[in-house]
Design a protein around this motif. Structure first.
Motif, mmCIF file in Angstrom:
data_model
loop_
_atom_site.group_PDB
_atom_site.id
_atom_site.type_symbol
_atom_site.label_atom_id
_atom_site.label_comp_id
_atom_site.label_asym_id
_atom_site.label_seq_id
_atom_site.Cartn_x
_atom_site.Cartn_y
_atom_site.Cartn_z
ATOM 1 N N ASN A 1 -5.315 5.433 -4.785
ATOM 2 C CA ASN A 1 -4.147 4.762 -5.171
ATOM 3 C C ASN A 1 -4.387 3.332 -6.000
ATOM 4 O O ASN A 1 -3.644 2.752 -6.894
ATOM 5 C CB ASN A 1 -3.468 4.217 -4.025
ATOM 6 N N GLU B 1 9.170 2.014 -12.359
ATOM 7 C CA GLU B 1 9.860 0.933 -11.517
ATOM 8 C C GLU B 1 9.087 -0.322 -11.264
ATOM 9 O O GLU B 1 9.545 -1.360 -11.217
ATOM 10 C CB GLU B 1 10.536 1.452 -10.156
ATOM 11 N N LEU B 2 7.894 -0.034 -10.840
ATOM 12 C CA LEU B 2 7.059 -1.155 -10.260
ATOM 13 C C LEU B 2 6.940 -2.256 -11.352
ATOM 14 O O LEU B 2 6.940 -3.438 -11.164
ATOM 15 C CB LEU B 2 5.492 -0.621 -10.108
ATOM 16 N N GLU C 1 3.527 0.695 -0.116
ATOM 17 C CA GLU C 1 3.078 1.938 -0.354
ATOM 18 C C GLU C 1 2.002 2.277 -0.862
ATOM 19 O O GLU C 1 1.460 3.503 -0.652
ATOM 20 C CB GLU C 1 4.322 2.483 -1.438
ATOM 21 N N LYS D 1 11.325 -6.211 -2.930
ATOM 22 C CA LYS D 1 11.165 -4.747 -3.126
ATOM 23 C C LYS D 1 9.787 -4.596 -3.658
ATOM 24 O O LYS D 1 9.051 -3.310 -3.216
ATOM 25 C CB LYS D 1 12.223 -4.098 -3.942
ATOM 26 N N MET E 1 6.997 -1.892 -2.354
ATOM 27 C CA MET E 1 6.081 -0.836 -3.320
ATOM 28 C C MET E 1 4.562 -1.218 -3.188
ATOM 29 O O MET E 1 3.983 -0.071 -3.260
ATOM 30 C CB MET E 1 6.455 -1.062 -4.413
ATOM 31 N N ARG F 1 9.323 8.105 -10.335
ATOM 32 C CA ARG F 1 9.536 6.936 -11.371
ATOM 33 C C ARG F 1 8.970 5.782 -10.779
ATOM 34 O O ARG F 1 9.381 4.527 -11.202
ATOM 35 C CB ARG F 1 10.940 6.812 -11.551
ATOM 36 N N PHE F 2 7.900 5.744 -9.826
ATOM 37 C CA PHE F 2 7.422 4.710 -8.820
ATOM 38 C C PHE F 2 6.767 3.776 -9.815
ATOM 39 O O PHE F 2 7.034 2.404 -9.766
ATOM 40 C CB PHE F 2 6.430 5.314 -8.084
ATOM 41 N N TRP F 3 5.770 4.199 -10.811
ATOM 42 C CA TRP F 3 5.338 3.333 -11.540
ATOM 43 C C TRP F 3 6.054 2.591 -12.726
ATOM 44 O O TRP F 3 5.802 1.568 -12.907
ATOM 45 C CB TRP F 3 4.055 4.134 -12.331
ATOM 46 N N PRO G 1 1.915 7.215 -3.820
ATOM 47 C CA PRO G 1 3.310 6.608 -3.853
ATOM 48 C C PRO G 1 4.257 7.196 -4.871
ATOM 49 O O PRO G 1 5.571 7.118 -4.556
ATOM 50 C CB PRO G 1 2.925 5.175 -4.379
ATOM 51 N N ALA G 2 3.771 7.901 -5.714
ATOM 52 C CA ALA G 2 4.471 8.816 -6.629
ATOM 53 C C ALA G 2 4.874 10.024 -6.214
ATOM 54 O O ALA G 2 5.522 10.731 -6.972
ATOM 55 C CB ALA G 2 3.914 8.647 -8.124
ATOM 56 N N ASN H 1 8.468 9.708 -5.365
ATOM 57 C CA ASN H 1 9.238 9.071 -6.239
ATOM 58 C C ASN H 1 8.495 9.072 -7.560
ATOM 59 O O ASN H 1 7.738 8.168 -7.867
ATOM 60 C CB ASN H 1 9.327 7.565 -5.751
#
Length: 640
Positions: A77, A48-49, A31, A24, A28, A44-46, A38-39, A42
């Motif tokens: 990005n 989760e990363l 992305e 996963k 990411m 909460r992208f950062w 990428p956010a 989503n």
């Protein structure tokens, strides 16, 4: 999982009809390298990363594969990734902090590897955006400083130091690393000192802290004001200086131990027997097996400490029981990116123990002794550039020590005697003996032994001229101190005189070859001036009048070398050419030596003829009539 699969971010191989599964975190990363934010889809992208384990290889390879047009497309990005990494360092969740530190390592390495030819400003712009760079780096350095000085886990502190080492070493030339300007502005000097002054943290992070400090001190040191140089030069905190000395001491001791172990492995068995049977024909092959990777990083740290901070000289002299470090279990190092310098720190158990066991049978030692032993190993083989540079750095450090008045006082202190077992190069005309009954002497004797050993063992086709110049200059500085303070050192001066005469003989024998590459007259002048010091001022520092007899005996016995040298420099100085002026200086410097030779030779020949002796022994040379003529004076000039 194979290395290829890991680099591609694959979880496992699948059948050809199905798409391969990816981690996963890799998805990411993909992305981030797409055009869109990428956010955006989503929020909460950062978050989760940074909860997922970093795939360093994939991220670095992805950064390295980006071409020029793609850089512009994904720059926002990348800037955002850098910004969120810095923010994550302030999180209470340690997993996020660890992953952020490792991600930053990958970012620094990946961007620099891809853009080696790019300017520092372009790299800064790609990483964090030039307009926001100052604030981003300020935040980064403040958070790293907080982590290093805080009460967090030792593994986090280790990762912080690894990140800083990664940042400092991403370019081949540290002065071309423009990002370090922000490290100069936002200093972490106090954090490094805190690590070195604390016994516990020094044991785990001392090596990385000392290497980091040495590298930061060298950033544009001759081009601008480096705050790390200024701060290091005024450190007077005893625990901090002792801590720095202990780290260097332990690293050099570990190297000496490894070399000694390899040496012992090669001394027994069939190979050793065969070598001795054929007269050491394979001695070079045996030497190669004793090769241990040198540690220039720690040498650089020692040089900067000795060169910049006069208070550190006292650390060199601090005595403690000499301990042979055995391989002992150490605290496991957390999983981190590859250590930047390619060197791993030695076992540092002794540094974490403030009290050493006192045993009356233990030999006392200090950092200077350990360094001299290290130098005696490194200076044996200077055939490849790597080891040549190590030997050069050792001689530069010894020059700094010889120039310091406090160090000279300690070196010559007759109440502070040590046994120093220097390593000697195996040579065909001498056996490599292990000195088991080394006398206790002032440390200056060990320094002189090391210089004599170098002079004797490096007269070769690929002549290391700059090392010889430094070596002879060190001897000269020590003699100047002895003359100034009237110290009568009980040393076997004849070994030094013999080595210097043989050096002159070598220069004469290889005049044509050496002159094509070097100014041999500069070295010859230094050697002759050493003899002038002994002749003119020897009464102030030679131990006995008999030492003068030995000096005159050596000069007269080897008069042919000095005669040939005079003929050579006279020939060169009377002709027009590149070396005319340099040769004329040697001609003038030989006045004293030639006066001695011209005074004694006729008397010796007459005495030998009357007594029917073809060649006088040293005892026969010292007959009263000859000694009486010496005492009448030779009209020697003060030239040195």
């Amino acid at each position: 999982m194979s290395q290829v699969d890991k680099k591609a971010g694959l979880l496992r191989r699948t059948s050809s009809s199905k798409k391969p599964l990816k981690e996963k975190v890799v998805l990411m990363y993909d992305e981030i390298f797409a055009k869109e934010d990428p956010a955006k889809n989503n929020p909460r992208f950062w978050d989760e990363l940074f909860l997922m384990k970093v795939n360093l290889e994939y991220l670095e390879s992805k950064l390295e594969s980006v071409d020029g047009e793609e850089v512009q497309r994904i720059q926002d990005n990348i800037n955002s990734l850098f910004h969120h990494c810095v923010q994550a360092l302030g999180e209470e969740h340690q997993i996020k902090v660890v992953n952020a530190l490792q991600t930053l390592c990958a970012l620094f390495r990946g961007v620099h590897q891809k853009n080696k030819s790019a300017s520092g400003f372009d790299i800064i712009n790609m990483l964090m955006g030039f307009d926001k760079a100052e604030q981003r780096m300020k935040d980064l350095m403040e958070r790293l400083d907080s982590l290093l000085c805080g009460d967090g886990s030792e593994s986090l502190k280790s990762l912080c130091l690894k990140l800083l080492l990664c940042l400092v070493t991403v370019t081949d030339n540290i002065s071309q690393n423009t990002i370090l300007e922000y490290v100069m502005i936002n200093s972490i000097f106090e954090a490094i000192l805190q690590i070195l002054s604390d016994v516990s943290s020094r044991g785990q992070h001392g090596y990385d802290a000392v290497v980091l400090l040495a590298l930061l001190v060298n950033y544009r040191k001759y081009e601008s004001v480096n705050p790390y140089i200024v701060k290091l030069s005024i450190v007077d905190d005893e625990p901090t200086l002792d801590g720095m000395g202990m780290v260097v001491h332990q690293a050099l001791t570990e190297y000496n131990r490894q070399y000694k172990n390899k040496e012992e492995e090669n001394q027994g068995g069939f190979f050793s027997t065969l070598t001795s049977m054929v007269g050491n024909m394979f001695i070079a092959d045996a030497d190669e097996k004793l090769s241990v990777q040198t540690n220039e990083a720690i040498l650089l740290a020692l040089y900067e400490a000795v060169h910049l901070n006069r208070n550190f000289i006292t650390v060199l002299a601090q005595s403690h029981p000499e301990m042979d470090i055995a391989a002992t279990p150490t605290t496991p190092t957390p999983t981190t990116p590859t250590t930047p310098l390619g060197t791993t720190p030695p076992s540092l158990d002794m540094m974490s123990n403030p009290e050493l066991p006192l045993d009356p049978n233990l030999q006392t030692s200090n950092l200077l002794i350990i360094f001299l032993k290290y130098a005696s190993i490194v200076m044996q083989d200077t055939k490849d550039e790597h080891r040549l540079n190590s030997a050069r750095l050792c001689l530069i450090i010894l020059t700094c020590i010889a120039e310091d008045q406090y160090a000279d006082a300690f070196l010559h202190d007759d109440n502070m005697n040590f046994r120093v077992n220097l390593h000697r190069m195996p040579m065909r005309h001498r056996k490599k003996t292990v000195d088991k009954n080394i006398p206790s002497r002032p440390l200056v004797c060990a320094v002189l032994d090391l210089m004599v050993e170098f002079i004797v063992t490096h007269m070769m086709k690929d002549f290391p001229m700059d090392l010889y110049l430094r070596c002879v200059q060190i001897i000269h500085k020590l003699l100047c101190y002895q003359k100034k303070c009237r110290i009568r050192l009980h040393y076997t001066w004849r070994e030094l005189w013999s080595a210097l005469i043989n050096l002159l003989k070598f220069l004469l024998s290889n005049e044509t070859t050496l002159l094509a590459k070097h100014n041999i007259f500069q070295l010859a002048l230094l050697v002759v001036n050493l003899f002038n010091m002994f002749i003119t001022y020897g009464d102030t520092f030679l131990p006995t009048s008999n030492s003068y007899d030995e000096l005159y005996y050596e000069i007269v016995r080897m008069h042919q070398v000095f005669d040939n040298l005079y003929c050579m420099v006279l020939r060169v100085s009377t002709n027009t050419g590149q070396w005319k002026e340099a040769a004329s200086k040697v001609t003038h410097a030989l006045v004293n030596v030639r006066a001695i030779i011209n005074h004694f030779n006729p008397k010796i020949e007459s005495y030998a003829a009357v007594n029917h002796i073809s060649q006088l022994s040293e005892e026969q040379w010292k007959v009263p009539c000859l000694m009486g003529s010496r005492d009448q004076g030779l009209g020697c000039q003060v030239l040195s």
